[in-house]
Design an enzyme around this catalytic site. Structure first.
Site, PDB file in Angstrom:
ATOM      1  N   ASP A  74       0.535  -1.262  -0.131  1.00  0.00           N
ATOM      2  CA  ASP A  74      -0.066  -0.121  -0.052  1.00  0.00           C
ATOM      3  C   ASP A  74       0.938   1.371   0.099  1.00  0.00           C
ATOM      4  O   ASP A  74       1.694   1.141   0.366  1.00  0.00           O
ATOM      5  CB  ASP A  74      -0.911   0.184   1.528  1.00  0.00           C
ATOM      6  CG  ASP A  74      -2.276  -1.144   1.135  1.00  0.00           C
ATOM      7  OD1 ASP A  74      -2.436  -1.506   0.008  1.00  0.00           O
ATOM      8  OD2 ASP A  74      -2.905  -1.074   2.109  1.00  0.00           O
ATOM      9  N   HIS A 122       3.649  -1.889   3.308  1.00  0.00           N
ATOM     10  CA  HIS A 122       3.488  -0.940   2.827  1.00  0.00           C
ATOM     11  C   HIS A 122       4.473  -0.594   2.157  1.00  0.00           C
ATOM     12  O   HIS A 122       5.751  -0.854   2.877  1.00  0.00           O
ATOM     13  CB  HIS A 122       3.075   0.205   4.069  1.00  0.00           C
ATOM     14  CG  HIS A 122       1.795   0.242   4.755  1.00  0.00           C
ATOM     15  ND1 HIS A 122       1.790  -1.667   5.266  1.00  0.00           N
ATOM     16  CD2 HIS A 122       0.678   0.670   4.586  1.00  0.00           C
ATOM     17  CE1 HIS A 122       0.383  -1.405   5.690  1.00  0.00           C
ATOM     18  NE2 HIS A 122      -0.375  -0.111   5.013  1.00  0.00           N
TER      19      HIS A 122
END
Length: 248
Positions: free
Chosen positions: A61, A209
């Site tokens: 992400d 992430h």
């Protein structure tokens, strides 16, 4: 005096009960929207694949961003693994070459909103406009329509989900047990890898992430994680590849 103490103690238990109930309700709320099970059955929201095959999806992400995203891509390439990147439209605009590299190296690309705005502060129409804005940017760069959307902060509402359904978007959630909090500053690569392996099950969608300040630790974690996954017989697939393994 004794009566007063008993009453006082009873009141303390009463308010403690209220506090516990409030905390429990909050935990339920954090665990998911009341409609989540229904949406999962309808496959409009997906948080894992119902499969016995030894496979997981590595998802990333908040990118693309240097130097984190190139380091993640390098690690995936070294370990011959594929991933799915949920990218921000604003960062895609600033780093189109990284988005094109994702596609060229056979990774999957989905949207994660334009700039990670708190959807709690937006109207439904503003949310859908934000989603479309990001999708248009990503499609222009990749030449491919966007079919996966991961809401910022995991936000869900009936109106937003229905809007995504009508737009032909699948809401690509993640498996609750597979959030290692790798985005937190100071979380080491070894911690990230160990957490994921300790909670490992077939069909999980693992959230990581590349666009967070701790992204280099995430990249290093892949060099620890992926070889161990393979040693255990697991494949690292894209989100869509994994969900295609669903039992009929």
């Amino acid at each position: 005096m004794l009566i007063f103490l008993v009453k006082k103690r009873s009141l303390m238990w009463f308010f403690s009960g209220i506090l516990f109930a409030g905390l429990s309700f909050g935990a339920i709320e954090l665990a998911g929207h009341p409609m989540l099970v229904k949406w999962q059955k309808e496959k409009v929201v997906i948080s894992r694949a119902n499969t016995d095959q030894l496979a997981v999806a590595l998802t990333f992400d908040d990118g693309p961003e240097s130097p984190n995203t190139p380091a993640v891509l390098d690690a995936l390439k070294r370990n011959n693994a594929r991933g799915t990147f949920f990218i921000l439209g604003k960062r895609a605009q600033a780093n189109p070459e990284l988005v094109r590299r994702m596609v060229a190296e056979n990774h999957e690309v989905g949207s994660h909103s334009y700039d990670h705005t708190d959807y709690n502060k937006l109207s439904t129409q503003s949310q859908l406009t934000d989603i479309q804005r990001s999708n248009s940017i990503i499609q222009e760069i990749t030449g491919r329509p966007v079919v996966l959307f991961r809401p910022p902060g995991g936000y869900l509402s009936i109106a937003m989900v229905e809007g995504c359904r009508q737009a032909g978007l699948t809401i690509a959630y993640w498996t609750y047990q597979q959030d290692s909090k790798d985005w937190r500053n100071g979380v080491a690569a070894t911690q990230i890898s160990k957490y994921i392996l300790a909670h490992l099950e077939p069909g999980q969608i693992i959230i990581l992430h590349d666009g967070a300040p701790n992204g280099m630790a995430t990249a290093r974690a892949l060099d620890l994680l992926i070889p161990e996954l393979k040693k255990r017989g697991y494949e690292c697939l894209t989100f869509s590849q994994l969900t295609a393994l669903e039992k009929k």
